[in-house]
Design an enzyme around this catalytic site. Structure first.
Site, mmCIF file in Angstrom:
data_model
loop_
_atom_site.group_PDB
_atom_site.id
_atom_site.type_symbol
_atom_site.label_atom_id
_atom_site.label_comp_id
_atom_site.label_asym_id
_atom_site.label_seq_id
_atom_site.Cartn_x
_atom_site.Cartn_y
_atom_site.Cartn_z
ATOM 1 N N LEU A 229 36.778 34.953 43.820
ATOM 2 C CA LEU A 229 37.174 34.135 42.671
ATOM 3 C C LEU A 229 36.589 34.650 41.351
ATOM 4 O O LEU A 229 35.406 34.902 41.264
ATOM 5 C CB LEU A 229 36.678 32.701 42.914
ATOM 6 C CG LEU A 229 37.199 31.644 41.960
ATOM 7 C CD1 LEU A 229 38.665 31.392 42.189
ATOM 8 C CD2 LEU A 229 36.389 30.367 42.121
ATOM 9 N N ASP A 230 37.411 34.760 40.340
ATOM 10 C CA ASP A 230 36.978 35.166 38.996
ATOM 11 C C ASP A 230 36.396 36.576 38.975
ATOM 12 O O ASP A 230 35.714 36.955 38.015
ATOM 13 C CB ASP A 230 35.953 34.188 38.400
ATOM 14 C CG ASP A 230 36.525 32.795 38.215
ATOM 15 O OD1 ASP A 230 37.757 32.662 38.199
ATOM 16 O OD2 ASP A 230 35.735 31.847 38.086
#
Lengths: 286, 286, 286, 286
Positions: A229-230
């Site tokens: 994520l990210d």
């Protein structure tokens, strides 16, 4: 006469450009735009070519026939490549939750023809976007998500991707975290907008974090979706100046303009085959 | 192994890139960096190539021998071209009057090696710059100018250009207008910084004009010198935000940072053969 | 007639501005520039006033006499305040290691009078900066630092701060970490430039981290020094665009311009009493 | 408790701020936000105050009662002032022709509540905007204009301004030149977006002019309408970077984002009473 775009990456070694240009000459191709990049760190070479095929026999030339003919060059230089009609629109599925500024921006640009995309369907876990989507004459599908129904919701998304022959999924402030499995499936063909200047302020509520830290600029980052994520490869980033007078809500408002602009640039570049993956970084031939 | 840079322009037609890449392959050249641009309006093609010559016999290859060998390709495609050792420093003469911010910026970048130039001499019609120039261990020449002595002053400049084998003259806030004759002689190899966002506020005292007009941004423009004052081909521009609280003097101060940055970028790009003339516009391969 | 600057902070409540303006009227003061900010989150009020004292008796008015007279207002509203002659230069000690771009920028601005500072001494743990400092006619002191001599080196710094009556210490790319003790002593009167867009890339080698992450902008942050490294209140930040073609060294070079500009803005604002602490954030009255 | 905004301008002299703050204290007002500017060139003083009236009797206080009470202060200091409820929406009439990007941007921001305006009607000389306007549930009026019918068209506009009690007319890429008479009538309450960085490229087809001049940035300017075309007081400007690869159409597309952002900022500031006229310049309390 046809207009085609070829993007490729391969180990960098003498003769690559010559081989490609020989291929073009042999097919009556004339270069409209060309960009190259040799990454001296990784030893990889990246190229994007927009070329016209003109003259006798040009009308028989298709993306498919060129792809087939180019396979031999690609094999010789160990290339990964894609070759498309240059103006063929990307089939794009947009996902959104309750904040509509990115969606509005994408739909307006789509309506004026400044994004080379088609939008077979817009998907949301809420109903807020429906009127805007319908006003553009587009299909809207409501796929609610709860912790219990998440697997079914993701299956429905897979069906839509399949059914509409989707090339690109755009998470235009879609506030549900996709499962690792789905992220992997969509790897390289899903773009997310994160509302901070990554790697600052990962995770939820980045504007609150930014406010607490007292930053003087807030930003946004468009990146490819990965399971981490990210942490996906960054396509584009930008910032806007803020000052002590901005409260959290004003930071949010200031950031929205940047989010919309950053995401629309990333979508535009991706749809024009201007973004190539280079490990966990990107090469962007703007 | 040698590192060379080739820049060329010619009428755009099929086979140009192929011919150039054939030349490279034939000379053991491998492309480090390449940029191209086809101007669909004028039908002209522009190219910049940075390439390494490696392998057997590479040590005999010089810019001169490559130039001589390339002449045939150039003739066939009606090319104008230049070919240099990629790291050969541009011999640069800087002119300045009393405002030293651009000079200071150029000399500091020069001192850290971030500009690919040599500075045989700095010329000024005043003495203000002398200590700064001497502190960098460079030659300073005072050439005062009055309406009566202007022709002699320009002759002295010509002598210095000749004597020091100067490739580039930089007017780093030199506040004397050069004669049309001298402008013509230096055409394409003299860069001026104008302290406004051209074509706004041509002529003298641009910050005063900007103040009177109440603009919200002030800018600077680096351009090639031509006989037509402030109308030469633009290389680079930038702006900085100002507001109602800025008086004329504060506009001047705010603008100085932009002037220095814009001019240093223009000089850097020119010295790395990244700027090509396209009529009265420029192609900048950044 | 005298020109004075008053900065203050206090709990926000009705009557503050009225009390301050009454004080001014009572002392023949006329406001040149005034800025206020009420932080609705913390309930604190911040104010900066630049005012002229004119008319009969004005020549007897000093910063000291005004301070003494204002004490009563301050007490009533529980204010923290400072009151200075508006043009009194800040006595500033600059520390630097081997990278001189920030120092060069500060010294040039100082030499043109665009920073309201005096520089009694420049300190370095290396000798690289000495010629540049001497060329500006300033005192240079070499204070080498090893793990063993760090306490003595910091003691020497304390002596210099004391001896030269220093108001502000600027770490202009000083690559030694100050001890917690010294950071505490200098709290609120030492400014550091960090070569990244904080909170991204804290710690050492931020450009390497930025390169690895594939960011599209690099930045710099000027902040007050606190014991918590890279966590001090941010004064100013800015960024510059980069792309896939930048290697680590080119990121470093691109970032230098931003570092120098960001630091010089922070120093200018601090020296003009435009920066107020608001917890671990800052109020900047630009 | 009520929230009010007071903007005023008057000759700068001692006691102005004191008089205003005395007025506030006398009416139970507490300052939320305050900005001031003394123009040393013209000797005029500008002020914007956002204040809360709280406590006993606060519910009887209205903008009208405050205005009436403030008249005496205003008279004493020769002030021009306006005083409104701080959150009262500006009644705004938008005019547009065929390019809808500015309209789309304004309507979307309006729909999210980020512009403090009401839009009783959108007027166009074409029908292109109608679906977009209707999708937002707003009234659309088609007022075609030919050289012959221009006077009637302008009369119709006057009727609409009258009927809908319009405070602000926004020319959001309205491609008809208003008559001098109408410009005068709307002076100070009509905002136009010009698609260049004024004063560069006045008049028609600014992007074509920009292309011909080979500029490296294109911009947009929001300004008040005056009889002197493209010479009205500038409220806001911004630019976007372009390069040699942009043809005229691409310049147009690049400029649109800037136009929409610049216009929406100008409308936002005007609607929040943040823009004051200072001769043919503006004071913008952002």
């Amino acid at each position: 006469s046809g207009d085609f775009v070829l993007v490729l990456t391969c180990p960098d070694r003498p003769g690559v450009v010559h081989a490609v240009s020989s291929f073009l000459v042999g097919h009556g191709g004339n270069i409209v735009e060309s960009q190259q990049f040799g990454d001296q760190l990784t030893g990889r070479f990246f190229m994007r070519l927009d070329f016209l095929v003109q003259g006798e026999g040009a009308e028989q030339v298709t993306a498919e026939s060129l792809r087939s003919d180019f396979a031999d060059v690609a094999r010789r230089f160990d290339m990964t490549f894609e070759l498309w009609e240059a103006r063929a629109p990307y089939r794009t599925l947009i996902m959104v939750s309750k904040h509509l500024h990115c969606l509005n921006d994408l739909l307006f640009r789509y309506s004026t023809g400044s994004l080379q995309i088609e939008i077979p369907v817009v998907v949301s876990n809420h109903l807020d976007a429906e009127p805007l989507v319908r006003a553009h004459g587009l299909e809207f599908e409501h796929v609610p998500v709860t912790p219990e129904t998440k697997p079914q919701a993701e299956d429905r998304l897979r069906e839509l991707v399949e059914k509409h022959d989707i090339h690109l999924v755009v998470l235009a402030r879609y506030m549900q975290v996709l499962s690792d499995q789905l992220c992997s499936e969509l790897s390289g063909r899903a773009i997310n907008i994160h509302h901070s200047f990554l790697p600052s302020f990962k995770g939820a509520k980045p504007y609150h974090q930014a406010f607490d830290r007292g930053v003087k600029l807030v930003g946004a980052t468009a990146h490819y979706v990965t399971a981490d994520l990210d942490e996906g490869p960054i396509i584009e980033q930008d910032v806007v100046r803020v000052d002590h007078g901005f409260n959290q809500q004003q930071l949010v408002t200031a950031g929205r303009d940047v989010e919309a602009q950053v995401l629309s640039r990333a979508v535009r570049w991706h749809a024009e085959s201007r973004v190539l993956l280079n490990g966990h970084r990107t090469v962007v031939f703007r």
